[in-house]
Design a protein around this motif. Structure first.
Motif, PDB file in Angstrom:
ATOM      1  N   ARG A   1      -1.013  -3.999   1.532  1.00  0.00           N
ATOM      2  CA  ARG A   1      -1.917  -3.772   2.659  1.00  0.00           C
ATOM      3  C   ARG A   1      -2.241  -5.055   3.409  1.00  0.00           C
ATOM      4  N   LYS A   2      -2.243  -4.958   4.714  1.00  0.00           N
ATOM      5  CA  LYS A   2      -2.605  -6.079   5.585  1.00  0.00           C
ATOM      6  C   LYS A   2      -4.057  -6.505   5.329  1.00  0.00           C
ATOM      7  N   ARG A   3      -4.881  -5.563   4.957  1.00  0.00           N
ATOM      8  CA  ARG A   3      -6.285  -5.848   4.691  1.00  0.00           C
ATOM      9  C   ARG A   3      -6.437  -6.952   3.636  1.00  0.00           C
TER      10      ARG A   3
ATOM     11  N   ALA B   1     -12.037   0.364   7.545  1.00  0.00           N
ATOM     12  CA  ALA B   1     -11.161   1.377   6.946  1.00  0.00           C
ATOM     13  C   ALA B   1     -11.955   2.170   5.924  1.00  0.00           C
ATOM     14  N   PRO B   2     -11.766   3.487   5.890  1.00  0.00           N
ATOM     15  CA  PRO B   2     -12.378   4.277   4.837  1.00  0.00           C
ATOM     16  C   PRO B   2     -11.870   3.789   3.480  1.00  0.00           C
ATOM     17  N   THR B   3     -12.707   3.908   2.474  1.00  0.00           N
ATOM     18  CA  THR B   3     -12.302   3.428   1.157  1.00  0.00           C
ATOM     19  C   THR B   3     -13.040   4.155   0.049  1.00  0.00           C
ATOM     20  N   TRP B   4     -12.412   4.187  -1.109  1.00  0.00           N
ATOM     21  CA  TRP B   4     -13.074   4.615  -2.337  1.00  0.00           C
ATOM     22  C   TRP B   4     -13.652   3.383  -2.999  1.00  0.00           C
TER      23      TRP B   4
ATOM     24  N   PRO C   1       2.423  -1.952  -6.741  1.00  0.00           N
ATOM     25  CA  PRO C   1       1.410  -2.850  -7.298  1.00  0.00           C
ATOM     26  C   PRO C   1       0.060  -2.684  -6.606  1.00  0.00           C
ATOM     27  N   ARG C   2      -1.001  -2.899  -7.381  1.00  0.00           N
ATOM     28  CA  ARG C   2      -2.371  -2.727  -6.901  1.00  0.00           C
ATOM     29  C   ARG C   2      -3.169  -3.998  -7.156  1.00  0.00           C
ATOM     30  N   VAL C   3      -4.216  -4.178  -6.368  1.00  0.00           N
ATOM     31  CA  VAL C   3      -5.111  -5.323  -6.492  1.00  0.00           C
ATOM     32  C   VAL C   3      -6.540  -4.795  -6.496  1.00  0.00           C
ATOM     33  N   THR C   4      -7.346  -5.277  -7.439  1.00  0.00           N
ATOM     34  CA  THR C   4      -8.750  -4.890  -7.539  1.00  0.00           C
ATOM     35  C   THR C   4      -9.616  -5.944  -6.882  1.00  0.00           C
TER      36      THR C   4
ATOM     37  N   ILE D   1     -19.624  -3.841  -6.313  1.00  0.00           N
ATOM     38  CA  ILE D   1     -18.779  -2.760  -5.815  1.00  0.00           C
ATOM     39  C   ILE D   1     -17.347  -3.100  -6.193  1.00  0.00           C
ATOM     40  N   VAL D   2     -16.672  -2.125  -6.814  1.00  0.00           N
ATOM     41  CA  VAL D   2     -15.290  -2.292  -7.236  1.00  0.00           C
ATOM     42  C   VAL D   2     -14.409  -1.507  -6.263  1.00  0.00           C
ATOM     43  N   LEU D   3     -13.419  -2.190  -5.701  1.00  0.00           N
ATOM     44  CA  LEU D   3     -12.466  -1.596  -4.767  1.00  0.00           C
ATOM     45  C   LEU D   3     -11.062  -1.797  -5.311  1.00  0.00           C
ATOM     46  N   ASN D   4     -10.099  -1.101  -4.750  1.00  0.00           N
ATOM     47  CA  ASN D   4      -8.725  -1.287  -5.178  1.00  0.00           C
ATOM     48  C   ASN D   4      -7.817  -1.056  -3.982  1.00  0.00           C
ATOM     49  N   PHE D   5      -6.765  -1.881  -3.874  1.00  0.00           N
ATOM     50  CA  PHE D   5      -5.888  -1.868  -2.710  1.00  0.00           C
ATOM     51  C   PHE D   5      -4.432  -1.834  -3.124  1.00  0.00           C
ATOM     52  N   ASP D   6      -3.623  -1.157  -2.344  1.00  0.00           N
ATOM     53  CA  ASP D   6      -2.173  -1.295  -2.444  1.00  0.00           C
ATOM     54  C   ASP D   6      -1.869  -2.751  -2.108  1.00  0.00           C
ATOM     55  N   ALA D   7      -1.071  -3.424  -2.922  1.00  0.00           N
ATOM     56  CA  ALA D   7      -0.813  -4.857  -2.750  1.00  0.00           C
ATOM     57  C   ALA D   7      -0.126  -5.191  -1.431  1.00  0.00           C
TER      58      ALA D   7
END
Length: 133
Positions: A53-55, A34-37, A114-117, A45-51
């Protein structure tokens, strides 16, 4: 595959707001991308996800990930890092705001989910083009 530390030219590429693609592995062993910021901070590397997300479910089951970052000016120049990701909640949206600002100059617009780092520790890397390994 080389181990860290990464060469200076790879680090310089990772510091930029370049296009990136993240790979994780589903429970059945199928890789998905998946594309990502991202942000490059302190050798991670720091990423962040919508809580929702199946990922995240896949990451929790298998924290091994890969991220390929392409130089926006020439995708022939890229670096791929392989490593393990550690997750923590981002209740105040601090991390997603930092990442969004890096890419867009503005805070992340969605404020009610909610978000997850994720923090990726680099175990190995490979570069191509101007960041050859």
């Amino acid at each position: 595959m080389p181990k860290p530390p990464l060469p200076v030219d790879a680090v310089e590429l990772l510091k930029k707001a370049n296009p990136a693609v993240m790979a994780v592995v589903r429970a059945d062993g199928t890789p998905i991308t998946a594309p990502t910021w991202y942000l490059w901070e302190d050798g991670k590397i720091v990423l962040n996800f919508d809580a929702s997300r199946k990922r995240l479910e896949h990451i929790r089951a298998n924290p091994k990930v890969s991220i390929s970052v392409m130089d926006e000016a020439s995708w022939y120049t890229h670096v791929t890092v392989h490593g393990s990701i550690e997750l923590q909640d981002d209740p105040d949206l601090v991390d997603i705001d930092r990442i969004a600002t890096h890419y867009t100059g503005e805070r992340y617009p969605v404020r009610d989910q909610p978000r997850v780092t994720g923090y990726v520790t680099v175990d190995a890397y490979v570069g191509w083009g101007k960041v050859g390994s």
